[in-house]
Design an enzyme around this catalytic site. Structure first.
Site, mmCIF file in Angstrom:
data_model
loop_
_atom_site.group_PDB
_atom_site.id
_atom_site.type_symbol
_atom_site.label_atom_id
_atom_site.label_comp_id
_atom_site.label_asym_id
_atom_site.label_seq_id
_atom_site.Cartn_x
_atom_site.Cartn_y
_atom_site.Cartn_z
ATOM 1 C CD GLN A 223 2.885 8.638 -3.952
ATOM 2 O OE1 GLN A 223 2.786 8.916 -2.761
ATOM 3 N NE2 GLN A 223 2.510 7.473 -4.441
ATOM 4 C CE1 TYR A 252 -6.862 -0.508 -9.198
ATOM 5 C CE2 TYR A 252 -4.878 -1.843 -9.452
ATOM 6 C CZ TYR A 252 -6.224 -1.740 -9.156
ATOM 7 O OH TYR A 252 -6.936 -2.869 -8.820
ATOM 8 C CD GLU A 273 -6.637 6.251 -12.409
ATOM 9 O OE1 GLU A 273 -7.607 6.540 -11.693
ATOM 10 O OE2 GLU A 273 -5.600 5.700 -11.984
ATOM 11 C CG ASP A 313 0.590 2.942 -7.428
ATOM 12 O OD1 ASP A 313 0.428 2.660 -6.226
ATOM 13 O OD2 ASP A 313 0.918 4.079 -7.824
ATOM 14 C CB CYS A 340 -0.236 3.468 0.170
ATOM 15 S SG CYS A 340 -1.959 3.152 -0.276
#
Length: 385
Positions: A223, A252, A273, A313, A340
């Site tokens: 982030q 993720y 991931e 995510d 997001c």
């Protein structure tokens, strides 16, 4: 193009940072305006029959939320809403999340966008800056162009974390740099990279969250707001309230940010991931969890048949139907979705609701001040019917 229309009355905010206006029956998506203003608009794209794009060139009647710039325009490069108060920006973002959840997700939700610590009144928060480099000059890429925007002398770009080098200081790397130069500011120091090469600093940096150290590649995902990782981790933990011994999937998972907090809370965590380097780091960051390296769409059968809770995510495009169908088949009592992109969130919430989950909590965070972006954490719990 230099074609101007108006005066136009600017209407509500739309996803993407535009306000909606109408001209002779056609929708015009306008940058640089606020709802309720009257402005002269320069058209920037008239290729579409149903709508045009434009930008405010002159404000005739200003909103009380408008802020006049104090510095040269280039100082504000990379922003969408630098002309609005932070309070107004957050109200607009809340409206976008609310509208996307209603229109695409089919749910009415009360949304408030929260500030996070460490953003210096909306400036100086971007810990990763991706610069263009041309003939020894370093600057930002112009909006939807390949044009290099150089920073004003003495101020630089206001979004950049001041702990990183100013663009003109990167000129010393010109002989070794490609067209893009990335500056990463981490808790352990500053790294400068270009085309996969480290020009200065360390290739792997350390970020600290809730008393834990996370190793992450300087050019890997983390982030960009210094307060985001802790704010989002707290939101995930507070939403899930995991119990000792519960099986939790962190999908993720990146380098294991959420997995680390969940494991500390007593959960048995499995992360997945696609990026193999991130997975190797996650295994070192959170050795008590299990991590699988796979694209989620391909690795769904490796997740087992049951889970007590799930953290999703996904990237900006969302999780999509295959992932939603697989995750909802695990019988989890709760799913936390970190988003997001409000539109992708709305679409995926619709899919989760169709499979028996209902939205029971929404929090949104202003981890991208001065831009139209917003991060949302939603809780969905399985219905009893």
């Amino acid at each position: 193009m230099n074609e101007f229309i108006g005066p136009l009355e600017l209407g509500p905010i739309a996803h993407g940072g535009h306000v909606v206006a109408r001209h002779e029956g056609r929708v015009v998506f306008v940058r640089g305006g606020l709802p309720g203003e009257t402005a002269i608009v320069e058209l920037t794209d008239t290729r579409h029959d149903r709508y045009w794009n434009g930008r405010v060139r002159r404000v005739l009647e200003a909103s009380p939320d408008r802020v006049e710039p104090e510095l040269a325009p280039a100082a504000y490069a990379g922003t969408d809403f630098a002309f609005a108060t932070l309070a107004a920006q957050r109200r607009l973002k809340a409206q976008v999340v609310t509208e996307q959840l209603a229109r695409l997700g089919g749910v009415d939700a009360e949304v408030r966008v929260e500030a996070v610590s460490g953003d210096r009144e909306g400036w100086g928060w971007r810990t990763r800056m991706r610069y263009l480099h041309e003939d020894g000059r370093v600057g930002l890429r112009g909006y939807h162009t390949d044009e290099l925007v150089e920073p004003p002398a003495g101020t630089g770009f206001l979004l950049a974390d001041p702990r990183g080098p100013a663009p003109h200081d990167l000129a010393r790397h010109a002989a070794r740099a490609g067209r893009e130069i990335t500056v990463t500011v981490a808790d352990s120091g500053v790294t400068v990279t270009s085309d996969g090469r480290v020009l200065s600093g360390e290739p792997v940096v350390t970020q600290q969250v809730r008393g834990m150290d996370f190793r992450v590649r300087a050019d890997g995902f983390w982030q960009v707001h210094p307060g985001a990782a802790e704010a989002l981790t707290d939101a995930v933990l507070n939403a899930l309230r995991v119990r000792e011994g519960e099986r939790v999937l962190d999908l993720y998972c990146g380098v294991g940010l959420f997995a680390g907090a969940l494991a500390r809370a007593g959960a048995r965590v499995t992360g997945m991931e696609a990026n193999q380097t991130a997975v190797r780091l996650a295994r070192a960051n959170v050795p008590q969890a299990r991590f699988l390296a796979s694209r989620l769409e391909r690795g769904l059968t490796r997740l087992g048949t049951r889970a007590d809770a799930v953290v999703l995510d996904p990237p900006r495009s969302g999780a999509g139907k295959r992932v939603i169908d697989a995750v909802t088949g695990l019988g989890a009592r709760a799913i936390v979705y970190v988003a997001c992109d409000p539109a992708a969130l709305g679409r995926d919430v619709a899919g989760l609701r169709a499979r028996g989950y209902e939205l029971t909590g929404v929090r949104a965070f202003d981890i991208f001040p001065m831009t139209h972006h917003v991060e949302t954490v939603v809780l969905l719990t399985r219905g009893q019917g």
